[in-house]
Enzyme design. Structure first.
Site, mmCIF file in Angstrom:
data_model
loop_
_atom_site.group_PDB
_atom_site.id
_atom_site.type_symbol
_atom_site.label_atom_id
_atom_site.label_comp_id
_atom_site.label_asym_id
_atom_site.label_seq_id
_atom_site.Cartn_x
_atom_site.Cartn_y
_atom_site.Cartn_z
ATOM 1 N N ARG A 1 -4.327 21.514 -45.044
ATOM 2 C CA ARG A 1 -5.299 21.605 -43.953
ATOM 3 C C ARG A 1 -5.740 20.216 -43.534
ATOM 4 O O ARG A 1 -6.301 19.478 -44.333
ATOM 5 C CB ARG A 1 -6.525 22.408 -44.395
ATOM 6 C CG ARG A 1 -6.248 23.864 -44.696
ATOM 7 C CD ARG A 1 -7.542 24.569 -45.054
ATOM 8 N NE ARG A 1 -8.226 23.928 -46.174
ATOM 9 C CZ ARG A 1 -9.457 24.214 -46.556
ATOM 10 N NH1 ARG A 1 -10.176 25.102 -45.893
ATOM 11 N NH2 ARG A 1 -9.999 23.613 -47.592
ATOM 12 N N ASP B 1 -8.444 18.169 -41.378
ATOM 13 C CA ASP B 1 -9.802 18.456 -40.941
ATOM 14 C C ASP B 1 -9.951 18.281 -39.430
ATOM 15 O O ASP B 1 -9.083 17.752 -38.752
ATOM 16 C CB ASP B 1 -10.795 17.524 -41.643
ATOM 17 C CG ASP B 1 -10.968 17.870 -43.106
ATOM 18 O OD1 ASP B 1 -10.702 19.023 -43.478
ATOM 19 O OD2 ASP B 1 -11.374 16.977 -43.873
ATOM 20 N N ARG C 1 -9.718 9.694 -46.991
ATOM 21 C CA ARG C 1 -10.902 9.162 -46.309
ATOM 22 C C ARG C 1 -11.921 8.613 -47.311
ATOM 23 O O ARG C 1 -12.609 7.621 -47.019
ATOM 24 C CB ARG C 1 -11.529 10.245 -45.438
ATOM 25 C CG ARG C 1 -10.647 10.624 -44.244
ATOM 26 C CD ARG C 1 -11.070 11.920 -43.611
ATOM 27 N NE ARG C 1 -12.454 11.861 -43.137
ATOM 28 C CZ ARG C 1 -13.163 12.937 -42.790
ATOM 29 N NH1 ARG C 1 -12.614 14.152 -42.869
ATOM 30 N NH2 ARG C 1 -14.394 12.803 -42.367
#
Length: 263
Positions: free
Chosen positions: A51, A53, A204
């Protein structure tokens, strides 16, 4: 007869709420599934390699779908889907795979890119794709810190809450920092990370922690302390989503035939 196809997809994530289908929000998975249903009348689940974001982009996301509703070639399927999806999503390649191929379970590695602008004025064309830092960063200190992340470690300190995994141990094969210049001479810093798998928001969070080192808030050795401590609250902030790109997903499973371009 059931057939499984692997889609290699690029997309600009700016106006999407991530990969996964969400009620009343545009998503990449939702657009692809809608397109396939329009083509065949069949609603299938199109599984991504992971996934991404909201706001995250992909140069080569990989997805798989299994169906008995498509009779033509894999290249024809790629071309057909491209006629039904928005212009900021593209199926670059469609390959027929062994029927049990699964984009998520069969992935053996991924590579991500994170883009930063250091100093200068905001670029009117690139601002959607770079995290702009107005202060200079110590790139050499960041490289020293990055070297401590490469290898097999428990990366719990870089895992955001919301998607717990059975293990937080991962192997980072490469973590490279390269510099360059933008159109108006702005400094660019590109961080690329390759691993056998990633935790939720791991890239991140790594970037956010490296920036803390680059700003002089911590010495490079702080990264070793973070990894040993396994405490997300002690690490740096999560870098913004808009500058992250999924570059590549790796598999050991081969297509049934030579790859064909849908274009």
């Amino acid at each position: 007869m059931l057939r499984t196809f692997r889609l290699t997809i690029g997309y600009d994530g700016f106006r999407y709420a991530g990969w996964q289908v969400q009620a009343d929000l545009p998503t990449i998975q939702g657009e692809l599934q809608r397109a396939f249903a329009e083509l065949t009348g069949e609603r299938v689940s199109i599984t991504g390699s992971g996934r991404t974001d909201s706001g995250v982009h992909a140069i080569a996301q990989v997805a798989s779908l299994t169906t008995d509703a498509w009779r033509s070639s894999d290249a024809a399927l790629g071309r057909a889907i491209n006629t039904k999806i928005p212009d900021d999503i593209t199926v670059y390649r469609c390959e027929e795979m062994p029927v049990d191929f699964h984009a998520l379970r069969d992935a053996v590695g991924k590579r991500y890119r994170y883009q930063m602008q250091i100093g200068g004025v905001r670029d009117a064309f690139d601002f959607r794709y770079f995290w702009h830092h107005h202060v200079q960063l110590d790139i050499e200190a960041m490289r020293q810190a990055a070297a401590m992340i490469v290898g097999t470690h428990d990366f719990a300190c870089f895992q955001a809450t919301g998607s717990e995994r059975k293990t937080t141990v991962r192997t980072i094969h490469d973590l490279a920092l390269t510099t360059g210049q933008g159109r108006a001479g702005q400094g660019h810093l590109i961080v690329e990370v390759e691993a056998n798998g990633f935790l939720y928001n791991m890239v991140r969070n790594i970037v956010g922690s490296l920036v803390e080192v680059g700003r002089g808030k911590h010495p490079p050795a702080w990264i070793e302390e973070l990894i040993a401590g396994r405490d997300r609250n002690q690490a740096g902030p999560t870098a913004p989503a808009h500058a992250l790109f999924l570059l590549r997903v790796d598999y050991d499973v081969q297509p049934l035939a030579a790859p064909q371009s849908p274009r």
